[in-house]
Every structure is written in C-alpha cells, then in structure tokens.
Design an enzyme around this catalytic site. Structure first.
Site, PDB file in Angstrom:
ATOM      1  N   ARG A   7     -48.964  20.249 -55.861  1.00  0.00           N
ATOM      2  CA  ARG A   7     -48.616  20.021 -54.462  1.00  0.00           C
ATOM      3  C   ARG A   7     -49.780  20.309 -53.524  1.00  0.00           C
ATOM      4  O   ARG A   7     -49.619  20.222 -52.319  1.00  0.00           O
ATOM      5  CB  ARG A   7     -47.427  20.897 -54.091  1.00  0.00           C
TER       6      ARG A   7
ATOM      7  N   ARG B 299     -28.424  22.207 -50.654  1.00  0.00           N
ATOM      8  CA  ARG B 299     -29.526  23.149 -50.919  1.00  0.00           C
ATOM      9  C   ARG B 299     -29.937  23.811 -49.618  1.00  0.00           C
ATOM     10  O   ARG B 299     -30.021  23.136 -48.587  1.00  0.00           O
ATOM     11  CB  ARG B 299     -30.726  22.376 -51.495  1.00  0.00           C
TER      12      ARG B 299
ATOM     13  N   LYS C 181     -38.420  11.485 -56.342  1.00  0.00           N
ATOM     14  CA  LYS C 181     -39.165  11.886 -57.551  1.00  0.00           C
ATOM     15  C   LYS C 181     -38.224  12.385 -58.647  1.00  0.00           C
ATOM     16  O   LYS C 181     -38.326  11.981 -59.795  1.00  0.00           O
ATOM     17  CB  LYS C 181     -40.178  13.007 -57.229  1.00  0.00           C
TER      18      LYS C 181
ATOM     19  N   ARG D 223     -28.255  14.996 -48.768  1.00  0.00           N
ATOM     20  CA  ARG D 223     -28.224  15.331 -50.201  1.00  0.00           C
ATOM     21  C   ARG D 223     -27.252  16.471 -50.501  1.00  0.00           C
ATOM     22  O   ARG D 223     -27.206  17.479 -49.792  1.00  0.00           O
ATOM     23  CB  ARG D 223     -29.631  15.718 -50.654  1.00  0.00           C
TER      24      ARG D 223
HETATM   25  P1  AMP Z   1     -38.609  20.513 -54.746  1.00  0.00           P
HETATM   26  O1  AMP Z   1     -37.353  20.656 -55.517  1.00  0.00           O
HETATM   27  O2  AMP Z   1     -39.713  19.892 -55.528  1.00  0.00           O
HETATM   28  O3  AMP Z   1     -38.397  19.858 -53.422  1.00  0.00           O
HETATM   29  O4  AMP Z   1     -39.119  22.001 -54.429  1.00  0.00           O
HETATM   30  C1  AMP Z   1     -38.333  22.901 -53.700  1.00  0.00           C
HETATM   31  C2  AMP Z   1     -39.201  24.012 -53.198  1.00  0.00           C
HETATM   32  O5  AMP Z   1     -39.776  24.713 -54.301  1.00  0.00           O
HETATM   33  C3  AMP Z   1     -40.376  23.600 -52.357  1.00  0.00           C
HETATM   34  O6  AMP Z   1     -40.031  23.386 -50.994  1.00  0.00           O
HETATM   35  C4  AMP Z   1     -41.304  24.778 -52.520  1.00  0.00           C
HETATM   36  O7  AMP Z   1     -40.869  25.887 -51.759  1.00  0.00           O
HETATM   37  C5  AMP Z   1     -41.093  25.142 -53.987  1.00  0.00           C
HETATM   38  N1  AMP Z   1     -42.029  24.393 -54.851  1.00  0.00           N
HETATM   39  C6  AMP Z   1     -41.736  23.397 -55.717  1.00  0.00           C
HETATM   40  N2  AMP Z   1     -42.824  22.974 -56.339  1.00  0.00           N
HETATM   41  C7  AMP Z   1     -43.846  23.696 -55.864  1.00  0.00           C
HETATM   42  C8  AMP Z   1     -45.236  23.703 -56.103  1.00  0.00           C
HETATM   43  N3  AMP Z   1     -45.809  22.855 -56.958  1.00  0.00           N
HETATM   44  N4  AMP Z   1     -45.984  24.603 -55.435  1.00  0.00           N
HETATM   45  C9  AMP Z   1     -45.436  25.470 -54.564  1.00  0.00           C
HETATM   46  N5  AMP Z   1     -44.137  25.500 -54.277  1.00  0.00           N
HETATM   47  C10 AMP Z   1     -43.334  24.617 -54.926  1.00  0.00           C
END
Ligand code: AMP
Length: 326
Positions: free
Chosen positions: A88, A159, A13, A127
C-alpha cells in the site's frame, strides 16, 4: 499466478481476488483480512492494529509485512498468490520485492482496478458483511427488506472503517500513499489497468485477461507524464489508467445535428478527419436543397412565383457554410 491487485478501497479487489482464487486455485492473500483476523482474535498485534484501522489509517509496515511473510510461507502459496491490499506504499512494495526475491517467487503482474470516486463512495457506504461466512453484500443491490446473509441467515454488519466519517480518510490515504505505486509498477513494466466498473462477470473477464497477458519487459515501458503527473497507461478494458468507465448498454444520447456539424467544421481546420466532416456537412446542405426543390415541385398548386421563390431559397441554403448555419 503471482499477482498484486491494486486499487482504491471499494474498487472490488477482494471480490475479484476471491473469484480468481476459486477459479485458478491460487490463494487470495488479503492484508486487510489478516489484520481483521488478528483484531478478532485479540492478539497483541491485533490490539495494536485495531484503533489505526478504525481511523482509516495504515497499520505500520513491519506489522503488515510480518503477516504477509508468514502467509506466503504456507504450502498453498508455493503455487502462487493473489495479493489483495498489499503493498500500500512504496516502502511496502520494496519490502515485498525483497521478500519475493528471497523466496524465488517474483511478481508477474500488478492489476490496477480503476473505479470512479463517486462509485467508490457508494460501494463503501453500502457494504455489509456476514460475520459468520464473510460474504460481502451491498445494500444498494440487495432485495428490499433483506438484512441477513443468504448463506447462513446471520445478521449483516457494517465494517467500522466503512462508516461515512472514515471512508473519506481511507480514500485520502489511498491517494497520498498508495497511488504512487501506479507509477512505480508502470516503470517496472508490471502494471496492467483494468476498468473496474460494470457487471462483476465482465470485470472478472478483464481481470483474468490482464492476469494471463504476456509480460512486457521493463526496458520496453515508456512512462509519459500527463498533467496530473500520473503516467498515461494502456490497459484491459481501459484506454487510460484514469477512470475508464465501461460504456453503458443504453443507447448513447446523440448531439443535435446542427451542433455536430458546427463541431466538425471547427475541427476541420486542424485535421484531415475534420475536413471529411466538412464535406459531409456540405453535401448534406446540397441534399437539403434538392429536397426543397422537390417539395416545391410536388406541393399541391404552387403558383409560378412561389416555385421560383422556393428554388431560389434552396440554392441559398446549398451555398451556406455548415458552421454558419444555426
Ligand atoms: P482493506 O480490507 O484492504 O480495505 O484494509 C482495511 C484496513 O486494514 C486498512 O484501512 C488499513 O488500516 C489496514 N491495512 C490493510 N492492508 C494494509 C497494508 N498493506 N498496510 C497498512 N495497513 C493495511
């Protein structure tokens, strides 16, 4: 362009959103990036979110919605947005819908990036990120021995939520909380599935095509339940929403002719296409008989007896049903 990118962690994404942003000048709004920024700046909200993120869980809806609301109120989002990682869950989707109605910017499409689980795991575990410019790499595709960012030479890092012990949790959370959005947005006529495997450029082309496609009105959408209770969907580069891998460029492995003949004969009991398969097999048997006859004639010095024997056995082959041959 007012779109949401939906997909499991590691489906690409972020990468595709960044490309769409660069080409179409519409801002990528990543909830993950907004949260990581808050964590890095040690804001009150960031301190609350840090542990939750590191455990692979979802941060509370009100925190994330607050960040998204702020970001969408910035002037550059007036011309559209590419939401990456938000919503989400169903509650977030409903809050987003209310927010977008309030600001008069309704969603145009939701693009689902479809990638098989084994590839997701490989991508997430490999990654690496540049701490300076944010460029994303994967150890599986980096030149051997390279450890630094090719833009600025900074040492890449992993990460905390890409550590193997957290990846499984994140994928579980996706299945339980985020996947229901596929059905939700299908019902609203907004979902477009895109095959997310293969070359980056090819995936991007499919994403763009999906983003630009003419919307379908919700009234025309039919959701058929499949065995797994997931809707059966059409999409760009994908015949179904569930794993539609991009065909590999290498030549397909052909099944042995005998097996194919048997399969076609079995199928012929049900469909006209299979009947056609049977005819082909029967004519193949005839051809084989003719070839055998010719071979019998042209062999060096066949005795009369041998020639008769060969012709007889060739006729027998022609009479046999293809399915019975082994
Ligand atoms: P991502 O970079 O999108 O994989 O997000 C990393 C982390 O941020 C996720 O594993 C969640 O802990 C938190 N996170 C990101 N987007 C959301 C969301 N829309 N709702 C809740 N937690 C989020």
């Amino acid at each position: 362009m007012r779109i949401v990118l939906l997909g499991a962690p590691g489906s690409g994404k972020g990468t595709q959103a960044a490309r769409l942003q660069a080409k179409h000048g519409v801002p990528q709004v990543s909830s993950g990036d907004l949260l990581r920024d808050a964590v890095a700046r040690k804001t009150e909200l960031g301190l609350k979110a840090k542990a939750v993120m590191e455990a692979g869980q979802l941060v509370s809806d009100d925190i994330v919605l607050g960040l998204i609301r702020d970001r969408l109120s910035r002037p550059d989002a007036a011309k559209g947005f590419i939401l990456d990682g938000f919503p989400r869950n169903i509650d977030q989707a409903n809050s987003l819908s209310a927010l977008l109605t309030e600001i008069g910017q309704p969603l145009e499409a939701v693009l689902l990036l479809d990638v098989r689980k084994d590839l997701l795991l490989k991508r997430l575990a490999g990654r690496r990120v540049c701490p300076k410019c944010g460029a994303v790499y994967n150890v599986n595709s980096m030149p051997p021995g390279a450890t630094g960012c090719s833009n600025d030479g900074a040492e890449l890092y992993q990460r905390p939520d890409d550590k193997e012990e957290v990846i499984g949790k994140r994928l579980e959370v996706y299945e339980a909380q985020t996947r229901p959005l596929v059905k939700h947005y299908t019902k609203l006529g907004l979902l477009r599935a895109v095959a997310g495997e293969g070359e980056l450029d090819d995936v991007f082309e499919r994403m763009e095509a999906a983003a630009m496609a003419k919307p379908v009105s919700a009234g025309k959408v039919t959701v058929r339940a499949s065995k797994s209770d997931e809707p059966v969907l059409g999409g760009i580069g994908s015949s179904k929403a569930k794993a539609a891998p991009v065909p590999k460029k290498s030549a397909p492995v052909k099944a042995p002719a005998k097996k194919a003949g048997a399969k076609a004969a079995k199928k012929s009991a049900q469909s006209p296409a299979k009947k056609a398969g049977k005819k082909v097999s029967a004519s193949a048997a005839k051809k084989k008989a003719v070839r055998a006859k010719a071979a019998a004639k042209s062999s060096k010095k066949p005795s009369r007896k041998t020639t008769q024997k060969r012709a007889k056995s060739a006729k027998t082959v022609a009479k046999r049903k293809p399915a019975a041959r082994k």
